[in-house]
Design a protein around this motif. Structure first.
Motif, PDB file in Angstrom:
ATOM      1  N   GLY A   1     -27.551 -51.661  31.319  1.00 43.48           N
ATOM      2  CA  GLY A   1     -26.544 -51.706  32.901  1.00 43.48           C
ATOM      3  C   GLY A   1     -26.717 -53.170  33.033  1.00 43.48           C
ATOM      4  N   ASP A   2     -27.590 -54.052  32.895  1.00 42.57           N
ATOM      5  CA  ASP A   2     -28.084 -55.441  33.837  1.00 42.57           C
ATOM      6  C   ASP A   2     -26.598 -56.703  34.358  1.00 42.57           C
ATOM      7  OD1 ASP A   2     -30.553 -54.731  34.553  1.00 42.57           O
ATOM      8  OD2 ASP A   2     -31.369 -55.660  32.619  1.00 42.57           O
ATOM      9  N   LEU A   3     -25.877 -55.909  33.914  1.00 40.82           N
ATOM     10  CA  LEU A   3     -24.619 -57.368  33.039  1.00 40.82           C
ATOM     11  C   LEU A   3     -24.189 -56.673  34.402  1.00 40.82           C
ATOM     12  CD1 LEU A   3     -23.949 -59.939  31.522  1.00 40.82           C
ATOM     13  CD2 LEU A   3     -22.768 -58.264  30.007  1.00 40.82           C
ATOM     14  N   ALA A   4     -23.555 -57.887  34.958  1.00 43.07           N
ATOM     15  CA  ALA A   4     -22.173 -57.884  36.053  1.00 43.07           C
ATOM     16  C   ALA A   4     -20.777 -57.672  35.380  1.00 43.07           C
ATOM     17  CB  ALA A   4     -22.257 -58.526  36.637  1.00 43.07           C
ATOM     18  N   GLU A   5     -20.155 -56.958  35.934  1.00 38.55           N
ATOM     19  CA  GLU A   5     -18.600 -57.121  34.995  1.00 38.55           C
ATOM     20  C   GLU A   5     -17.672 -58.239  36.230  1.00 38.55           C
ATOM     21  OE1 GLU A   5     -15.886 -53.769  37.584  1.00 38.55           O
ATOM     22  OE2 GLU A   5     -17.772 -53.482  37.726  1.00 38.55           O
ATOM     23  N   GLY A   6     -16.586 -58.417  35.887  1.00 42.23           N
ATOM     24  CA  GLY A   6     -16.035 -59.425  36.701  1.00 42.23           C
ATOM     25  C   GLY A   6     -15.941 -60.919  35.545  1.00 42.23           C
ATOM     26  N   ILE A   7     -17.560 -61.222  34.985  1.00 36.83           N
ATOM     27  CA  ILE A   7     -17.278 -62.497  34.045  1.00 36.83           C
ATOM     28  C   ILE A   7     -15.738 -63.214  33.367  1.00 36.83           C
ATOM     29  CG2 ILE A   7     -17.994 -63.799  32.089  1.00 36.83           C
ATOM     30  CD1 ILE A   7     -20.851 -62.036  33.031  1.00 36.83           C
ATOM     31  N   PRO A   8     -14.732 -63.972  33.713  1.00 38.09           N
ATOM     32  CA  PRO A   8     -13.847 -64.724  32.802  1.00 38.09           C
ATOM     33  C   PRO A   8     -13.997 -65.045  31.221  1.00 38.09           C
ATOM     34  CG  PRO A   8     -14.668 -65.892  35.507  1.00 38.09           C
ATOM     35  CD  PRO A   8     -15.688 -65.149  34.520  1.00 38.09           C
ATOM     36  N   PHE A   9     -13.121 -64.028  30.994  1.00 40.91           N
ATOM     37  CA  PHE A   9     -13.416 -64.747  29.053  1.00 40.91           C
ATOM     38  C   PHE A   9     -12.229 -65.557  28.907  1.00 40.91           C
ATOM     39  CE2 PHE A   9     -16.732 -62.128  29.266  1.00 40.91           C
ATOM     40  CZ  PHE A   9     -17.373 -61.817  27.270  1.00 40.91           C
ATOM     41  N   CYS A  10     -12.391 -66.651  27.863  1.00 33.00           N
ATOM     42  CA  CYS A  10     -11.406 -67.553  27.218  1.00 33.00           C
ATOM     43  C   CYS A  10     -10.532 -66.717  25.865  1.00 33.00           C
ATOM     44  CB  CYS A  10     -11.926 -69.027  27.092  1.00 33.00           C
ATOM     45  SG  CYS A  10     -13.598 -68.921  25.365  1.00 33.00           S
ATOM     46  N   PRO A  11      -9.511 -67.661  25.455  1.00 37.68           N
ATOM     47  CA  PRO A  11      -9.117 -66.935  24.414  1.00 37.68           C
ATOM     48  C   PRO A  11     -10.138 -66.593  23.035  1.00 37.68           C
ATOM     49  CG  PRO A  11      -7.782 -68.217  24.937  1.00 37.68           C
ATOM     50  CD  PRO A  11      -8.998 -68.357  26.181  1.00 37.68           C
ATOM     51  N   PRO A  12     -10.305 -65.580  22.877  1.00 37.03           N
ATOM     52  CA  PRO A  12     -11.352 -64.962  21.605  1.00 37.03           C
ATOM     53  C   PRO A  12     -11.150 -66.247  20.347  1.00 37.03           C
ATOM     54  CG  PRO A  12      -9.621 -63.504  20.970  1.00 37.03           C
ATOM     55  CD  PRO A  12      -9.291 -64.031  22.571  1.00 37.03           C
ATOM     56  N   GLU A  13     -11.876 -66.388  19.425  1.00 33.46           N
ATOM     57  CA  GLU A  13     -11.173 -67.652  18.711  1.00 33.46           C
ATOM     58  C   GLU A  13     -11.193 -66.816  17.034  1.00 33.46           C
ATOM     59  OE1 GLU A  13      -9.659 -69.768  17.463  1.00 33.46           O
ATOM     60  OE2 GLU A  13      -8.644 -70.233  19.320  1.00 33.46           O
ATOM     61  N   GLY A  14     -11.528 -67.845  15.589  1.00 37.01           N
ATOM     62  CA  GLY A  14     -12.342 -67.694  14.580  1.00 37.01           C
ATOM     63  C   GLY A  14     -12.819 -68.915  13.932  1.00 37.01           C
ATOM     64  N   ASP A  15     -13.288 -68.777  13.594  1.00 40.77           N
ATOM     65  CA  ASP A  15     -14.949 -70.222  12.965  1.00 40.77           C
ATOM     66  C   ASP A  15     -14.158 -70.777  12.891  1.00 40.77           C
ATOM     67  OD1 ASP A  15     -13.432 -68.158  10.990  1.00 40.77           O
ATOM     68  OD2 ASP A  15     -15.718 -68.542   9.916  1.00 40.77           O
ATOM     69  N   ALA A  16     -13.127 -70.829  12.411  1.00 41.57           N
ATOM     70  CA  ALA A  16     -12.524 -72.239  11.837  1.00 41.57           C
ATOM     71  C   ALA A  16     -12.882 -72.867  13.609  1.00 41.57           C
ATOM     72  CB  ALA A  16     -11.321 -72.564  10.908  1.00 41.57           C
ATOM     73  N   GLY A  17     -12.066 -72.285  13.941  1.00 40.00           N
ATOM     74  CA  GLY A  17     -11.584 -73.069  15.956  1.00 40.00           C
ATOM     75  C   GLY A  17     -12.875 -74.054  15.849  1.00 40.00           C
ATOM     76  N   THR A  18     -13.933 -72.821  16.400  1.00 39.79           N
ATOM     77  CA  THR A  18     -15.340 -73.046  16.638  1.00 39.79           C
ATOM     78  C   THR A  18     -15.946 -74.149  16.084  1.00 39.79           C
ATOM     79  OG1 THR A  18     -16.215 -71.426  15.327  1.00 39.79           O
ATOM     80  CG2 THR A  18     -15.049 -70.657  17.638  1.00 39.79           C
ATOM     81  N   GLY A  19     -15.446 -73.925  14.621  1.00 44.56           N
ATOM     82  CA  GLY A  19     -15.993 -75.769  14.070  1.00 44.56           C
ATOM     83  C   GLY A  19     -15.783 -76.851  14.143  1.00 44.56           C
ATOM     84  N   MET A  20     -14.428 -76.490  14.494  1.00 44.71           N
ATOM     85  CA  MET A  20     -13.544 -77.617  15.098  1.00 44.71           C
ATOM     86  C   MET A  20     -14.311 -78.394  16.566  1.00 44.71           C
ATOM     87  SD  MET A  20      -9.831 -77.000  14.059  1.00 44.71           S
ATOM     88  CE  MET A  20      -9.826 -75.850  12.473  1.00 44.71           C
ATOM     89  N   ALA A  21     -14.373 -77.156  17.283  1.00 46.24           N
ATOM     90  CA  ALA A  21     -14.553 -77.797  18.587  1.00 46.24           C
ATOM     91  C   ALA A  21     -16.585 -78.223  18.709  1.00 46.24           C
ATOM     92  CB  ALA A  21     -14.950 -76.344  19.679  1.00 46.24           C
ATOM     93  N   ALA A  22     -17.345 -77.738  17.392  1.00 41.42           N
ATOM     94  CA  ALA A  22     -18.901 -77.721  17.302  1.00 41.42           C
ATOM     95  C   ALA A  22     -18.824 -79.093  16.910  1.00 41.42           C
ATOM     96  CB  ALA A  22     -19.835 -76.505  16.685  1.00 41.42           C
ATOM     97  N   THR A  23     -17.347 -79.222  16.178  1.00 44.10           N
ATOM     98  CA  THR A  23     -17.817 -81.047  15.122  1.00 44.10           C
ATOM     99  C   THR A  23     -17.232 -82.001  15.764  1.00 44.10           C
ATOM    100  OG1 THR A  23     -16.236 -80.180  13.801  1.00 44.10           O
ATOM    101  CG2 THR A  23     -18.164 -80.234  13.960  1.00 44.10           C
ATOM    102  N   ASN A  24     -15.942 -81.734  17.127  1.00 40.19           N
ATOM    103  CA  ASN A  24     -15.534 -82.889  17.800  1.00 40.19           C
ATOM    104  C   ASN A  24     -14.327 -83.069  17.179  1.00 40.19           C
ATOM    105  OD1 ASN A  24     -14.172 -83.997  19.943  1.00 40.19           O
ATOM    106  ND2 ASN A  24     -15.742 -85.792  19.568  1.00 40.19           N
ATOM    107  N   SER A  25     -13.744 -82.207  16.907  1.00 43.64           N
ATOM    108  CA  SER A  25     -12.524 -82.612  15.220  1.00 43.64           C
ATOM    109  C   SER A  25     -11.280 -81.892  15.400  1.00 43.64           C
ATOM    110  CB  SER A  25     -13.126 -82.166  13.982  1.00 43.64           C
ATOM    111  OG  SER A  25     -14.250 -82.781  13.578  1.00 43.64           O
ATOM    112  N   VAL A  26     -10.359 -82.335  16.839  1.00 39.67           N
ATOM    113  CA  VAL A  26      -9.251 -81.614  17.662  1.00 39.67           C
ATOM    114  C   VAL A  26      -8.507 -82.372  17.097  1.00 39.67           C
ATOM    115  CG1 VAL A  26     -10.567 -79.473  18.491  1.00 39.67           C
ATOM    116  CG2 VAL A  26      -9.735 -81.761  20.066  1.00 39.67           C
ATOM    117  N   GLU A  27      -8.734 -83.598  17.232  1.00 38.58           N
ATOM    118  CA  GLU A  27      -7.396 -84.953  18.082  1.00 38.58           C
ATOM    119  C   GLU A  27      -7.133 -85.179  16.098  1.00 38.58           C
ATOM    120  OE1 GLU A  27      -8.081 -88.280  20.150  1.00 38.58           O
ATOM    121  OE2 GLU A  27     -10.014 -88.114  19.365  1.00 38.58           O
ATOM    122  N   ALA A  28      -5.392 -85.139  16.007  1.00 29.92           N
ATOM    123  CA  ALA A  28      -4.822 -85.637  15.058  1.00 29.92           C
ATOM    124  C   ALA A  28      -5.693 -86.797  14.145  1.00 29.92           C
ATOM    125  CB  ALA A  28      -2.787 -85.962  15.268  1.00 29.92           C
TER     126      ALA A  28
END
Length: 532
Positions: A245-272
């Motif tokens: 019960g410690d956690l507050a409601e109302g926190i904004p969430f971003c779109p859920p992603e797959g592990d491929a997408g998070t890997g791209m973000a974590a390695t700065n690999s989203v540009e053509a």
């Protein structure tokens, strides 16, 4: 104190990722640095021939991981975690979580690991002229329909694991475009994305699908792009994530992603024309495309997207470092049998033996190896046999042997990459690597030579998917939106330390000599599979 104040004021950002062996949470500060973490270890199980994680364990794993994060925050900063600036959920992609109209789970979760959808995968790939792999959600759904499974008449919604958890926390039936691209083919329309309309119409018109009244656009979650708002943590969601019960409601969430997408973000690999490579037990490369490929290459090249919707060509090989791990363990056993063990760590074995490979002959001394602990679709194998063979006059040295093992880890990947280079003429400016293969400088050198482009390893790449998810959550909370690539380049990775290797002419020539033997020698591997 700066991090403590940030957490206490609710301005830290949370990323949680469900991996295949661990669920991990990462809390980041306003400099995008990890400042706390939590985890939960789990394994999939085989239930009536289906690889799955029980729904109860999915829930337990999320709550335990979050509780571990709270514990870490308490120990480091003396605070009770209560709120965040933004949060996001990611998970292993694909699979099948089917629910009825009352949100009841119809069958146990079918993970990406299941290979029970061959007929559906082939029929959909042929129908679309677009690769729909066996692990994709569309293949699982259509195979269940082809099998006339009892539950299909009750299907209302099909989720990936990330989309399911996001719905549990926010009540929103949505999904990030990268994760969606592993459910059903997607397309970008300006500032929005959706499932490919032409393919949806073909899928919906299949007689067995039409008879059930299933429509692709309705049965799969609504598609969102990185930066879009995807709902907020509900009161029920807060209680689900943190039963204390410690956690507050109302926190904004971003779109859920797959592990491929998070890997791209974590390695700065989203540009053509950029990409990333994950090289460990298995290996895959992801190259961001400027335009769609001209042809379809089922089983060799999959098409997914970046978190902001650019097409990505994915070459996935089942085998990478597994076989040379066995050899290094054998060498360790030899040393210990001689009574010399205990003074050398396993890490030193890897460092010394792999770096020794840089002294190898250009032709690797006439040695050849296959690392096929399992089948390798790219080269046409449904089953594998690890194999080492050499010419009668081979120069059988440890340097040559270890270089061949390192090259063998890249053989199938190179076969797939050659299609991108030679058939599709895809330009690649740079690649970023992560995984055990890159733990030595030699690994970075061989990868650059093997895929014929410069390869970098970032010191932050080890933070992995949950950190990448936290970055996407932070991006969604930005007041002034800029392209995702700009955000990563200028705010996250501007001062990132990295090591880069250009393809060295001598190693490129060495790899090409070996690769020619590798392709010819596939007949030997085939004979081994058939006779051993």
């Amino acid at each position: 104190m700066e991090n403590k104040d940030l957490i206490e004021s609710g301005k830290a950002v949370l990323g949680i990722e469900f991996g295949s062996t661990r669920i991990k949470a990462v809390l980041i500060n306003d400099k995008y640095e990890p400042i706390a973490g939590g985890s939960y270890t789990w394994e999939n199980s085989l239930d009536n021939g289906i690889w799955t994680y029980p729904i109860s364990q999915i829930h337990e794993g999320l709550q335990t991981c979050y509780a571990d994060l709270k514990k870490d925050v308490k120990e480091k900063y003396g605070l009770t975690l209560k709120s965040f600036k933004a949060a996001g959920i990611s998970a292993m992609m694909h699979g099948y979580l089917a629910f009825d109209k009352d949100d009841n789970l119809l069958v146990p979760f079918r993970t990406w690991r299941n290979t029970i959808t061959a007929q559906a995968s082939k029929e959909l790939s042929d129908m679309f002229g677009f690769p729909v792999p066996e692990r994709w959600s569309a293949s699982h759904l259509y195979q269940a329909i082809l099998n006339k499974e009892e539950h299909i008449s009750k299907i209302s919604k099909v989720y990936t694991l990330a989309a399911y958890i996001h719905w549990k926390l926010t009540g929103q039936k949505v999904i990030g475009v990268g994760d969606a691209s592993g459910m059903f083919p997607v397309e970008l329309n300006g500032s929005t994305a959706n499932y490919k309309k032409a393919f949806c119409e073909k899928f919906d018109a299949i007689p067995a699908v039409k008879a059930l009244g299933i429509k692709a656009e309705e049965v799969f979650p609504k598609v969102l792009l990185a930066g879009d708002q995807a709902g907020c943590l509900t009161k029920e969601g807060a209680a689900f994530l943190d039963p204390t019960g410690d956690l507050a409601e109302g926190i904004p969430f971003c779109p859920p992603e797959g592990d491929a997408g998070t890997g791209m973000a974590a390695t700065n690999s989203v540009e053509a024309e950029t990409g990333n490579i994950s090289a460990g037990t298995s290996i895959f490369s992801m190259v961001v495309l400027k335009k769609d490929l001209q042809k379809c290459y089922p089983g060799i090249i999959d098409i997914v997207t970046t978190p902001d919707g650019l097409p990505v060509a994915m070459v996935h090989a089942n085998n990478c470092t597994g076989e040379h791990n066995y050899w290094i363990n054998l060498f360790k056993e030899v040393v210990e049998s001689l009574g010399l063990g205990g003074k050398v760590s396993i890490g030193e074995y890897y460092d010394k033996l792999i770096m020794k490979s840089l002294e190898a002959d250009k032709d690797c001394g006439g040695l050849l190896a296959y690392n096929y602990l399992s089948g390798e679709t790219i080269t046409g194998f449904t089953s594998g046999r690890p194999l080492f063979v050499r010419a009668e006059n081979a120069n059988f040295t440890i340097a040559n042997f270890m270089r061949v093992q390192m090259f063998a880890s890249l053989g199938a990947l190179r076969a797939g990459m050659n299609i991108l280079y030679d058939e599709e003429k895809v330009p690649v400016k740079s690649m970023t690597g992560a995984g055990g293969y890159f733990k030595t400088q030699a690994g970075l050198k061989y990868m650059a030579a093997g895929i014929k482009t410069k390869v970098s390893a970032m010191e932050t790449a080890g933070e992995g998917g949950p950190w990448g998810m936290a970055l996407l959550a932070a991006y969604s909370s930005e007041e002034k939106k800029e392209p995702l690539a700009n955000f990563l380049n200028t705010k996250v990775f501007a001062s990132c330390k990295k090591t880069t290797e250009e393809p060295a002419a001598e190693l490129v020539e060495s790899f090409n000599i070996w690769f020619e033997s590798y392709m010819k020698g596939l007949a030997v591997e085939k004979a081994a599979v058939e006779n051993l």
